[in-house]
Write a protein that holds these residues in place. Structure first.
Motif, mmCIF file in Angstrom:
data_model
loop_
_atom_site.group_PDB
_atom_site.id
_atom_site.type_symbol
_atom_site.label_atom_id
_atom_site.label_comp_id
_atom_site.label_asym_id
_atom_site.label_seq_id
_atom_site.Cartn_x
_atom_site.Cartn_y
_atom_site.Cartn_z
ATOM 1 N N GLY A 132 73.497 40.925 -6.180
ATOM 2 C CA GLY A 132 72.103 40.606 -5.897
ATOM 3 C C GLY A 132 71.292 40.401 -7.150
ATOM 4 O O GLY A 132 70.198 39.825 -7.110
ATOM 5 N N GLY A 133 71.808 40.844 -8.286
ATOM 6 C CA GLY A 133 71.085 40.679 -9.542
ATOM 7 C C GLY A 133 71.113 39.234 -10.016
ATOM 8 O O GLY A 133 72.054 38.489 -9.762
ATOM 9 N N LYS A 134 70.051 38.844 -10.715
ATOM 10 C CA LYS A 134 69.952 37.490 -11.251
ATOM 11 C C LYS A 134 69.433 37.541 -12.682
ATOM 12 O O LYS A 134 68.729 38.480 -13.055
ATOM 13 C CB LYS A 134 68.996 36.642 -10.401
ATOM 14 N N GLY A 135 69.780 36.535 -13.471
ATOM 15 C CA GLY A 135 69.244 36.460 -14.822
ATOM 16 C C GLY A 135 70.231 35.874 -15.818
ATOM 17 O O GLY A 135 71.402 35.616 -15.494
ATOM 18 N N PRO A 136 69.781 35.668 -17.056
ATOM 19 C CA PRO A 136 70.647 35.093 -18.091
ATOM 20 C C PRO A 136 71.824 35.991 -18.451
ATOM 21 O O PRO A 136 72.873 35.509 -18.870
ATOM 22 C CB PRO A 136 69.711 34.911 -19.288
ATOM 23 N N ASP A 137 71.654 37.312 -18.306
ATOM 24 C CA ASP A 137 72.768 38.213 -18.591
ATOM 25 C C ASP A 137 73.878 38.062 -17.548
ATOM 26 O O ASP A 137 75.068 38.202 -17.869
ATOM 27 C CB ASP A 137 72.298 39.666 -18.666
ATOM 28 N N VAL A 138 73.496 37.735 -16.320
ATOM 29 C CA VAL A 138 74.502 37.470 -15.284
ATOM 30 C C VAL A 138 75.239 36.174 -15.603
ATOM 31 O O VAL A 138 76.471 36.096 -15.478
ATOM 32 C CB VAL A 138 73.849 37.385 -13.889
ATOM 33 N N LEU A 139 74.502 35.174 -16.039
ATOM 34 C CA LEU A 139 75.127 33.896 -16.407
ATOM 35 C C LEU A 139 76.120 34.098 -17.549
ATOM 36 O O LEU A 139 77.239 33.574 -17.505
ATOM 37 C CB LEU A 139 74.053 32.888 -16.824
ATOM 38 N N GLN A 140 75.752 34.872 -18.575
ATOM 39 C CA GLN A 140 76.664 35.133 -19.694
ATOM 40 C C GLN A 140 77.920 35.840 -19.208
ATOM 41 O O GLN A 140 79.043 35.509 -19.630
ATOM 42 C CB GLN A 140 75.963 35.984 -20.758
ATOM 43 N N LEU A 141 77.745 36.812 -18.308
ATOM 44 C CA LEU A 141 78.893 37.536 -17.764
ATOM 45 C C LEU A 141 79.829 36.594 -17.024
ATOM 46 O O LEU A 141 81.049 36.624 -17.238
ATOM 47 C CB LEU A 141 78.417 38.653 -16.821
ATOM 48 N N GLU A 142 79.283 35.745 -16.164
ATOM 49 C CA GLU A 142 80.128 34.839 -15.385
ATOM 50 C C GLU A 142 80.812 33.807 -16.283
ATOM 51 O O GLU A 142 81.981 33.456 -16.048
ATOM 52 C CB GLU A 142 79.285 34.147 -14.313
ATOM 53 N N GLN A 143 80.130 33.349 -17.314
ATOM 54 C CA GLN A 143 80.754 32.423 -18.269
ATOM 55 C C GLN A 143 81.931 33.098 -18.969
ATOM 56 O O GLN A 143 82.986 32.485 -19.169
ATOM 57 C CB GLN A 143 79.724 31.950 -19.287
#
Length: 431
Positions: A132-143
């Motif tokens: 449910g969390g969103k943000g640039p840190d989530v994008l970095q993790l998924e990358q």
């Protein structure tokens, strides 16, 4: 008494002999007497003559030469954010040794029995991530998960079920159990499951009542049918609530179990903690796994250098290693030029580690051999142009030239006037 003729002849002969001797002495003395003008002429310096050297045909190369210190590239301090822990951050294992390598996706340290996994990234871990969390840190993790082959589904800025499953695979690969959700979230799942069970039971009862009414051939079963419809709707709502509860209770990523480092692998330079100790700030410092040489230059020299330039490292044992300029960065009033060797043998790595070595960086070079003269042979004319003096048949000729690259005391020259300049011509460098 009057002298006899014989006596007078003896006197005349004596006088004549004395006169002759005196004359000889006078002539001899005269040859040894020098006038001031003659003396000055004899002691004066000889007339100056030109000092010449031949014009050469050679390749010129301008270069920056200096000494630099070898070290492992890019030292960083590694911190672990322990604010999310409910117990004291005690180091329980996996304390690395100085000189060991930190590998991406592996545990760098263990705190309270849980791993601190190192990942490559520029954004630090500053909060616990969960479904449910969103943000640039989530994008970095998924990358990062995608790059490591753990398939987080759509690589976006939202932590979903696919992300949670990818995190589980990350922990499995590292050799640890995946983190579990907060107890309140798991309790919410249990409660939602009970609600679903109750809704299913209510639906079964409603359907049974409807069936019984139909069997009794009741003329109106609308009440029983309404109860079934309500029970089905309640079950759907309960199932949705359970799905939401299970989603929120998916695998999280605790802030204390991940450390992002700009690049990995890296070499451990210093360890600040020990097993049984408490984490407080920096836990270790690490540098790049690759060895580099850093030399300091002034601003004027730095302007001539850029990343990608070829370089040579002199190891001090007579061997040289090919290298390249990795980066040029400002450091106060000076600039740091970081040079990385292209390839090192085990022996060369040993020689280079912590050494101070000579670094040569070619800046410019001529395309093949060119006419070259000593820099001292080039002078400026009244028109501001450059020229050289060429001695031909005892006479000096002025040859206008265009000056090119200067290196190692020589300057590239190209004649611009009608007078030719060739290899072997004698140019004046002094008098």
């Amino acid at each position: 008494m009057t002298a006899s003729p014989k006596s007078r002849r003896r006197v005349l002969v004596g006088v004549s002999a004395v006169a002759t001797v005196s004359l000889g002495v006078g002539v001899a003395a005269g040859t040894r007497i020098t006038s001031p003008e003659d003396a000055a002429a004899k002691t004066a310096a000889p007339k100056a003559s030109q000092i010449t050297v031949p014009v050469e045909k050679k390749a010129l190369s301008s270069k920056v030469v200096g000494r630099g210190d070898a070290s492992f590239d890019g030292a960083v301090n590694i911190r672990v954010e322990t604010s999310g822990l409910t117990t004291a951050p005690i180091v329980t294992g996996k304390v690395p040794a100085v000189g060991s390598t930190l590998t991406e996706g592996k545990a760098l340290l263990e705190i309270t029995g849980r791993p601190v996994i190192g990942l490559a990234g520029v954004l630090p871990m500053y909060r616990t991530l969960s479904p449910g969390g969103k943000g640039p840190d989530v994008l970095q993790l998924e990358q990062t998960l995608d790059r490591l082959g753990f398939d987080p589904g759509d690589v976006d800025s939202e932590y979903d079920s696919d992300t949670a499953e990818a995190v589980e695979r990350l922990y499995e690969k590292a050799g640890y159990d995946a983190p579990v959700a907060d107890e309140r979230l798991t309790e919410a799942v249990d409660a939602a499951k009970k609600t679903v069970d109750q809704a299913k039971n209510a639906l079964r009862q409603a359907k049974a009542a409807l069936k019984q009414a139909k069997a009794a051939k009741s003329p109106d079963t609308s009440v029983q049918q309404g109860a079934v419809d309500d029970a089905e709707e309640n079950l759907n709502d309960a199932q949705d609530a359970l799905n939401e509860a299970e989603f929120k209770a998916g695998t999280p990523l605790p802030v204390s179990e991940i450390v992002y480092v700009k690049t990995l692998p890296r070499r451990v330079d210093d360890v600040k903690v020990e097993r049984g100790g408490t984490v407080n700030g920096v836990v270790m410092s690490a540098s790049g796994a690759s060895l580099v040489v850093t030399l300091k230059v002034d601003a004027q020299t730095a302007e001539r250098l850029k990343a990608g330039m070829a370089a040579t490292l002199d190891l001090g044992d007579g061997t040289a290693v090919a290298a390249k300029v990795k980066r040029v960065t400002r450091n106060g009033d000076q600039y740091d030029v970081v040079v990385a060797p292209n390839k090192l043998t085990a022996r060369q790595l040993t020689l280079l580690r912590d050494a101070n070595v000579r670094v040569t960086i070619p800046v410019k070079s001529t395309s093949g051999k060119v006419l070259a003269v000593p820099v001292a042979a080039v002078s400026s004319g009244s028109d501001g142009g450059s020229r050289v003096e060429v001695l031909r048949d005892g006479k000096v000729e002025l040859v206008p030239v265009k000056v090119g690259l200067s290196a190692d005391g020589y300057a590239q020259v190209t004649p611009t006037g009608d007078v030719k300049l060739s290899e072997g011509d004698q140019v004046v460098v002094g008098r």
